[in-house]
Design a protein around this motif. Structure first.
Motif, short mmCIF file in Angstrom:
data_model
loop_
_atom_site.label_atom_id
_atom_site.label_comp_id
_atom_site.label_asym_id
_atom_site.label_seq_id
_atom_site.Cartn_x
_atom_site.Cartn_y
_atom_site.Cartn_z
N GLN A 36 0.83 -1.21 0.00
CA GLN A 36 0.00 0.00 0.00
C GLN A 36 0.87 1.26 0.00
O GLN A 36 0.59 2.21 -0.72
CB GLN A 36 -0.93 0.00 1.21
CG GLN A 36 -2.06 -0.98 1.10
CD GLN A 36 -2.91 -1.03 2.36
OE1 GLN A 36 -2.41 -0.80 3.47
NE2 GLN A 36 -4.19 -1.33 2.19
N CYS A 37 1.90 1.25 0.80
CA CYS A 37 2.83 2.39 0.85
C CYS A 37 3.52 2.60 -0.50
O CYS A 37 3.66 3.73 -0.96
CB CYS A 37 3.84 2.16 1.96
SG CYS A 37 4.96 3.55 2.19
N LEU A 41 3.19 6.00 -2.70
CA LEU A 41 4.39 6.75 -3.09
C LEU A 41 4.57 6.80 -4.61
O LEU A 41 4.96 7.82 -5.16
CB LEU A 41 5.63 6.14 -2.44
CG LEU A 41 5.79 6.40 -0.94
CD1 LEU A 41 6.97 5.62 -0.40
CD2 LEU A 41 5.97 7.89 -0.68
#
Length: 85
Positions: A36-37, A41
């Motif tokens: 998810q990160c 990003l």
């Protein structure tokens, strides 16, 4: 050249889907938070990179560097003869 709103809207929606929408569809697992990160990003940085490239084309800082004789030849060929004086 005026900025067009259509590319801005299209690419904002595209990278918004990648950075905001896709993280909700990541399957559960031990690496869900990292994936998810990464998606968030990726969406943010790709959108920012695209925006900088798009804005740089609106007002370029670097133009062609022509020698004086080239400018005189171009003016003569295009019918805007420059008189030297």
């Amino acid at each position: 050249m005026a900025a067009s709103y259509l590319p801005l809207i299209i690419f904002t929606v595209l990278w918004g889907i990648v950075g905001i929408g896709l993280p909700f569809f990541v399957p559960k697992g031990p690496n869900r938070g990292i994936i998810q990160c990464i998606l968030m990003l990726t969406g943010a940085t790709c959108w920012l990179f695209w925006l900088c490239c798009y804005m740089a084309q609106m007002n370029p800082l670097i133009g062609p560097k022509l020698k004086r004789n080239v400018i005189l030849i171009m003016a003569k060929e295009w019918g805007n003869e420059i008189t030297e004086g």
